[in-house]
Design a protein around this motif. Structure first.
Motif, PDB file in Angstrom:
ATOM      1  N   THR A 264      17.528  33.677 -36.983  1.00  0.00           N
ATOM      2  CA  THR A 264      16.312  33.594 -36.177  1.00  0.00           C
ATOM      3  C   THR A 264      16.581  34.169 -34.796  1.00  0.00           C
ATOM      4  OG1 THR A 264      16.849  31.411 -35.285  1.00  0.00           O
ATOM      5  CG2 THR A 264      15.661  31.488 -37.398  1.00  0.00           C
ATOM      6  N   VAL A 265      15.522  34.430 -34.069  1.00  0.00           N
ATOM      7  CA  VAL A 265      15.676  34.922 -32.694  1.00  0.00           C
ATOM      8  C   VAL A 265      16.436  33.901 -31.853  1.00  0.00           C
ATOM      9  CG1 VAL A 265      14.437  35.532 -30.580  1.00  0.00           C
ATOM     10  CG2 VAL A 265      13.637  36.401 -32.789  1.00  0.00           C
ATOM     11  N   GLU A 266      16.148  32.642 -32.063  1.00  0.00           N
ATOM     12  CA  GLU A 266      16.832  31.595 -31.301  1.00  0.00           C
ATOM     13  C   GLU A 266      18.326  31.573 -31.606  1.00  0.00           C
ATOM     14  OE1 GLU A 266      14.052  31.232 -32.999  1.00  0.00           O
ATOM     15  OE2 GLU A 266      12.621  30.896 -31.354  1.00  0.00           O
TER      16      GLU A 266
ATOM     17  N   ILE B  81      18.740  40.929 -30.718  1.00  0.00           N
ATOM     18  CA  ILE B  81      17.322  40.608 -30.845  1.00  0.00           C
ATOM     19  C   ILE B  81      16.565  41.914 -30.978  1.00  0.00           C
ATOM     20  CG2 ILE B  81      15.324  39.526 -29.758  1.00  0.00           C
ATOM     21  CD1 ILE B  81      17.197  37.694 -28.256  1.00  0.00           C
ATOM     22  N   GLY B  82      16.072  42.162 -32.184  1.00  0.00           N
ATOM     23  CA  GLY B  82      15.397  43.416 -32.485  1.00  0.00           C
ATOM     24  C   GLY B  82      16.166  44.182 -33.538  1.00  0.00           C
TER      25      GLY B  82
ATOM     26  N   ASN C  41      14.793  39.435 -35.894  1.00  0.00           N
ATOM     27  CA  ASN C  41      13.559  40.108 -35.501  1.00  0.00           C
ATOM     28  C   ASN C  41      12.404  39.126 -35.610  1.00  0.00           C
ATOM     29  OD1 ASN C  41      12.852  39.910 -38.210  1.00  0.00           O
ATOM     30  ND2 ASN C  41      13.285  42.055 -38.686  1.00  0.00           N
ATOM     31  N   SER C  42      11.219  39.605 -35.291  1.00  0.00           N
ATOM     32  CA  SER C  42      10.052  38.716 -35.286  1.00  0.00           C
ATOM     33  C   SER C  42       9.579  38.356 -36.682  1.00  0.00           C
ATOM     34  CB  SER C  42       8.903  39.383 -34.515  1.00  0.00           C
ATOM     35  OG  SER C  42       8.522  40.608 -35.137  1.00  0.00           O
TER      36      SER C  42
ATOM     37  N   ASP D 178       6.841  43.900 -25.894  1.00  0.00           N
ATOM     38  CA  ASP D 178       7.121  42.618 -26.537  1.00  0.00           C
ATOM     39  C   ASP D 178       8.154  41.782 -25.779  1.00  0.00           C
ATOM     40  OD1 ASP D 178       5.430  43.274 -28.679  1.00  0.00           O
ATOM     41  OD2 ASP D 178       7.058  44.321 -29.719  1.00  0.00           O
TER      42      ASP D 178
ATOM     43  N   VAL E 227      14.204  45.193 -28.058  1.00  0.00           N
ATOM     44  CA  VAL E 227      12.801  45.069 -28.448  1.00  0.00           C
ATOM     45  C   VAL E 227      11.957  46.071 -27.665  1.00  0.00           C
ATOM     46  CG1 VAL E 227      13.068  42.637 -29.013  1.00  0.00           C
ATOM     47  CG2 VAL E 227      12.315  43.286 -26.713  1.00  0.00           C
TER      48      VAL E 227
ATOM     49  N   LYS F  88       7.173  38.262 -24.174  1.00  0.00           N
ATOM     50  CA  LYS F  88       6.818  37.287 -25.200  1.00  0.00           C
ATOM     51  C   LYS F  88       8.053  36.788 -25.942  1.00  0.00           C
ATOM     52  CE  LYS F  88       4.164  36.810 -29.488  1.00  0.00           C
ATOM     53  NZ  LYS F  88       3.257  37.499 -30.446  1.00  0.00           N
ATOM     54  N   VAL F  89       8.947  37.704 -26.293  1.00  0.00           N
ATOM     55  CA  VAL F  89      10.138  37.331 -27.062  1.00  0.00           C
ATOM     56  C   VAL F  89      11.114  36.532 -26.213  1.00  0.00           C
ATOM     57  CG1 VAL F  89      12.174  38.238 -28.241  1.00  0.00           C
ATOM     58  CG2 VAL F  89       9.935  39.288 -28.634  1.00  0.00           C
TER      59      VAL F  89
END
Length: 215
Positions: A52-54, A6-7, A30-31, A70, A66, A73-74
Motif C-alpha cells: 500500500t502507499v502507507e 510511491i508511484g 500505487n493508487s 496528484d 507521482v 492528495k497522495v
C-alpha cells in the motif's frame, strides 16, 4: 535501509528495476492497490514487493514518483516523516492531449505542441512545495531531470550517464548518491535544494532534459 516507491509509472517502475538489479529490497505502491502490480513484481523478482502507499511511505527512504497534480492528495494524508529521506522525483508540469485540448493553442506555452504545460507555483520551486507536503522529511531532488527510459542504461557511449541531485542534508544526499553509484551512474551534486532543484527541474530548468555522459 528500507526503500519505498510511491508511484508505479515510468519513473517508479524503472527505479524499482534499478533496485532489483542491485538486489535491494523495496516496496512499490500505487493508487490502484498491490494487486495491480502483480505483473511488475513478478518481472522484478523477490527483492521488490507490492504494498500500500502507507507501507511504501513507512520506509527509511521513499521515492515520490507521482504526477504533480496528484502529489498533494497522495502525500498529504500520510503520517509524519520524522527525518526519513524523501527523493523528490516530481516535476511541476501537466500533460494534455495536443490534438483535442484548447491548451494546445496557447501561444504563450512553448511546449504546447508536446502536450505539456508548466504549472504556476507562485514563485516557489517544486521542491519547496513538496517539502510542505512531507513535513519533517529530508528531501533530495533526484531522478527527475531526464527521460526516465535512460535509467535502464546507466552506462552508455563508453561512459557513465550523469544524474543530478540536490538537497540540504548531506547524509541524505550521500544515501541517494550511493544508489546512483552502485547502479553505474555518475552523480553530480548541484548543492542546496533551492539552488539545484530549479536547475534540474522540467520544463525550464537549465540542466533539465540534457543527457550528459561522463567519459
Amino acid at each position: 535501509m528500507t526503500i519505498g516507491i510511491i508511484g508505479s509509472g515510468a519513473l517508479g517502475s524503472n527505479f524499482a528495476r534499478i533496485l532489483a538489479k542491485l538486489g535491494l529490497s523495496a516496496i512499490i505502491a500505487n493508487s490502484r492497490g498491490p494487486a495491480s502490480l502483480a505483473d511488475l513484481v513478478n518481472e522484478l523478482g523477490p527483492s521488490v514487493k507490492a504494498g500500500t502507499v502507507e507501507e511504501a511511505a513507512s520506509a527509511d527512504m521513499v521515492l515520490v514518483a507521482v504526477r504533480w497534480v496528484d502529489a498533494e492528495k497522495v502525500l498529504g494524508s500520510l503520517p509524519a516523516w520524522n527525518g526519513r529521506i524523501v527523493i523528490d522525483g516530481t516535476n511541476p508540469v501537466e500533460s494534455f492531449d495536443p490534438a483535442t485540448s484548447p491548451d494546445a493553442d496557447d501561444a504563450s506555452n512553448p511546449l504546447a505542441a508536446y502536450g505539456i504545460k508548466a504549472i504556476d507555483l507562485g514563485g516557489k520551486n517544486s521542491s519547496q512545495v513538496i517539502q510542505q507536503f512531507v513535513p519533517g522529511a529530508r528531501v533530495v531532488k533526484a531522478f527527475n531531470h531526464n527521460d526516465v527510459n535512460v535509467l535502464k542504461e546507466p552506462e552508455t557511449a563508453g561512459g557513465k550517464r550523469v544524474l543530478f541531485y540536490s538537497g540540504d542534508d548531506a547524509a541524505a544526499k550521500a544515501e541517494v548518491r550511493g544508489i546512483m553509484e552502485a547502479a553505474g551512474f555518475f552523480p553530480i551534486d548541484l548543492g542546496a535544494l533551492d539552488v539545484g532543484g530549479p536547475l534540474a527541474s522540467l520544463p525550464f530548468g537549465t540542466l533539465s532534459t540534457h543527457n550528459f555522459v561522463r567519459i
